[in-house]
Design an enzyme around this catalytic site. Structure first.
Site, PDB file in Angstrom:
ATOM      1  N   GLY A 101      -4.387  -8.421  49.695  1.00 37.36           N
ATOM      2  CA  GLY A 101      -4.287  -8.026  51.086  1.00 37.36           C
ATOM      3  C   GLY A 101      -3.768  -6.594  51.195  1.00 37.36           C
ATOM      4  O   GLY A 101      -2.860  -6.200  50.466  1.00 37.36           O
ATOM      5  N   THR A 108      -0.236  -0.152  53.704  1.00 43.00           N
ATOM      6  CA  THR A 108       0.655  -1.169  53.154  1.00 43.00           C
ATOM      7  C   THR A 108      -0.146  -2.108  52.255  1.00 43.00           C
ATOM      8  O   THR A 108      -1.374  -2.163  52.335  1.00 43.00           O
ATOM      9  CB  THR A 108       1.331  -2.028  54.247  1.00 43.00           C
ATOM     10  OG1 THR A 108       0.349  -2.890  54.830  1.00 43.00           O
ATOM     11  CG2 THR A 108       1.998  -1.183  55.313  1.00 43.00           C
ATOM     12  N   CYS A 109       0.572  -2.849  51.452  1.00 42.38           N
ATOM     13  CA  CYS A 109      -0.063  -3.912  50.661  1.00 42.38           C
ATOM     14  C   CYS A 109       0.373  -5.246  51.258  1.00 42.38           C
ATOM     15  O   CYS A 109       0.826  -6.149  50.570  1.00 42.38           O
ATOM     16  CB  CYS A 109       0.309  -3.796  49.187  1.00 42.38           C
ATOM     17  SG  CYS A 109       2.077  -3.758  48.887  1.00 42.38           S
ATOM     18  N   SER A 110       0.244  -5.342  52.569  1.00 44.07           N
ATOM     19  CA  SER A 110       0.693  -6.504  53.329  1.00 44.07           C
ATOM     20  C   SER A 110      -0.420  -6.981  54.254  1.00 44.07           C
ATOM     21  O   SER A 110      -1.289  -6.210  54.640  1.00 44.07           O
ATOM     22  CB  SER A 110       1.913  -6.104  54.168  1.00 44.07           C
ATOM     23  OG  SER A 110       2.253  -7.125  55.076  1.00 44.07           O
TER      24      SER A 110
END
Length: 90
Positions: free
Chosen positions: A80, A30-32
């Site tokens: 992140g 994820t880009c979280s």
């Protein structure tokens, strides 16, 4: 919202698992930086799918945490992100 995203992510993982043969790798990314989308999602998946195990990310990256890759903007000076490498053992 976050709950909707985690439900989508769970459906994606559950669909993808059906295409992994024994010994194969399932990579989840994820880009979280939200725990619910990242390690929380993986731990829930592993409880429901004991045939999969976390395989520690290879290399000597200083962004590994509990076998996962995790970056934080304030700490690593990049976006992140999260990644988990899961291997199907049986």
């Amino acid at each position: 919202d976050l709950q909707e995203l985690t439900e989508i992510q769970s459906r994606l993982l559950n669909h993808a698992k059906n295409h992994v043969k024994v010994g194969g790798i399932l990579c989840y990314s994820t880009c979280s930086i939200e725990e619910e989308e990242n390690s929380g999602r993986i731990m829930a998946f592993l409880r429901e799918n004991p045939e999969f195990e976390v395989e520690e990310m290879p290399g000597t990256l200083d962004v590994k945490k509990d076998g996962f890759l995790q970056t934080f903007p304030h700490q690593h000076k990049i976006d992140g992100a999260f990644a988990a490498r899961l291997v199907k053992r049986k």
